[in-house]
Design a protein around this motif. Structure first.
Motif, short mmCIF file in Angstrom:
data_model
loop_
_atom_site.label_atom_id
_atom_site.label_comp_id
_atom_site.label_asym_id
_atom_site.label_seq_id
_atom_site.Cartn_x
_atom_site.Cartn_y
_atom_site.Cartn_z
N GLN A 193 3.23 13.52 1.32
CA GLN A 193 4.15 12.48 1.80
C GLN A 193 4.03 12.35 3.32
O GLN A 193 4.02 13.34 4.05
N ARG A 215 7.82 16.03 -0.50
CA ARG A 215 6.72 16.11 -1.47
C ARG A 215 5.39 16.34 -0.77
O ARG A 215 5.14 15.80 0.32
N ARG A 255 0.81 -1.20 0.00
CA ARG A 255 0.00 0.00 0.00
C ARG A 255 0.85 1.26 0.00
O ARG A 255 0.47 2.27 -0.55
N LEU A 256 2.03 1.21 0.64
CA LEU A 256 2.90 2.37 0.69
C LEU A 256 4.33 1.94 0.44
O LEU A 256 4.76 0.87 0.90
N THR A 257 5.06 2.77 -0.27
CA THR A 257 6.50 2.56 -0.35
C THR A 257 7.13 3.25 0.86
O THR A 257 6.73 4.35 1.24
N HIS A 268 3.44 -3.30 3.45
CA HIS A 268 4.08 -2.15 2.82
C HIS A 268 5.42 -2.58 2.21
O HIS A 268 5.89 -3.70 2.44
N SER A 323 9.82 7.40 -1.75
CA SER A 323 8.96 6.85 -0.69
C SER A 323 7.68 7.65 -0.47
O SER A 323 7.69 8.89 -0.48
N ASP A 324 6.60 6.91 -0.22
CA ASP A 324 5.34 7.53 0.21
C ASP A 324 5.37 7.82 1.71
O ASP A 324 4.79 8.80 2.18
N LEU A 325 6.03 6.93 2.45
CA LEU A 325 6.14 7.02 3.91
C LEU A 325 7.62 7.02 4.26
O LEU A 325 8.35 6.09 3.91
#
Length: 310
Positions: A103, A100, A15-17, A39, A74-76
């Protein structure tokens, strides 16, 4: 009864990078735990040889890249750096445009709440403070220890549910800490956990000096029972010569410590005084015995460190 196997968490769509800035003892363990929840760790920054080894052990095949590139991928992002480094890191990342909008930026400092991430917030990031109340070794055992571990959670109200959900995914228990209470919260944990290590290490050294061959084996059951009793009963669990008001025994302790381990005297006296105060306040130490005891502690504190007149 079905014999079908449960799907491997690694087979679930991520779900998240996840990226890690600072591969100390905490970051790789949290990222590995998030990986178990579905993740996908994609980048980690590490400088020292030790941090690179930790990253390779806990996050195999995850590339080691500079911090700005961690954020790019990365998203997280987990910011797992020392407390004193965190404000400058956040400011630098925000000023260079690495952050970003949208983020998730998570730090794991116990001292700070979400406001330390304000420079990133102004750049559009979503700030979360998730501090695991756990001691870390930098090995895979840390991932197992996160099960049931309490996390001090601080975040803007609109992100509270997201922050708590991430903690639960890591196997932890979220505990909400108000922004203004973070320093006190962290002081409480340091008082209990960090000072405990010092006390135990000193106790083992003294037992070795007294001729005990296996001080760890001797202390293990005793300290385990004392901790369990304290967590269950608080001050009612107090025992020993201070709580009983045995002034003569305490005086003998101080004399022996001065002779064999003078560096421990100040700590012994400080803890004995704090114990006496709590025992008195909770009716465990009789007032008629407290006077002599407190006199011994005062006399011990007044003596020079080497026990000689000056």
């Amino acid at each position: 009864m079905s014999t079908s196997q449960q799907p491997d968490p690694r087979d679930r769509p991520a779900r998240l990078t996840v990226g890690v800035v600072g591969a100390g003892r905490v970051g790789p363990a949290l990222a590995a735990s998030l990986q178990l929840a579905g993740h996908r760790p994609v980048a980690v920054s590490a400088v020292s040889d030790a941090s690179r080894r930790r990253a390779a052990t806990l996050l195999p095949d995850v590339p080691v890249v500079p911090p700005a590139e961690v954020l790019e991928r990365s998203d997280l992002v987990l910011l797992t750096v020392p407390d004193d480094t965190l404000p400058g890191l956040v400011t630098g990342l925000a000023e260079t445009g690495a952050v970003r909008p949208g983020q998730l930026l998570v730090h794991t400092s116990g001292r700070y709440g979400a406001k330390v991430l304000d420079p990133a917030l102004r750049a559009g990031a979503l700030p979360l403070a998730l501090h695991p109340a756990m001691t870390f070794t930098g090995t895979p055992v840390d991932v197992q220890r996160l099960a049931g571990c309490s996390f001090g959670v601080t975040a803007p109200d609109e992100l509270r549910l997201a922050a708590e959900a991430l903690v639960i995914e890591m196997g932890g228990e979220p505990e909400w800490i108000a922004e203004q209470n973070r320093p006190l919260y962290h002081a409480a944990l340091a008082l209990g956990a960090n000072h405990l290590v010092t006390l135990v290490a000193q106790s083992m050294e003294l037992l070795r000096t007294a001729g005990v061959e296996a001080p760890d084996r001797m202390l293990g059951p005793l300290l385990g029972a004392a901790l369990d009793n304290a967590l269950r009963s608080g001050d009612a669990a107090l025992t020993g010569p201070v709580a009983r008001g045995d002034a003569g025994t305490v005086a003998a302790h101080v004399a022996e410590l001065r002779a064999h381990a003078p560096q421990t005297v100040a700590g012994y006296l400080a803890m004995a005084r704090a114990t006496a105060d709590r025992a008195l306040a909770h009716g465990l130490l009789k007032p008629e015995l407290a006077e002599d005891l407190l006199g011994v502690l005062a006399d011990g504190a007044a003596l020079p460190e080497n026990g000689e007149d000056q």
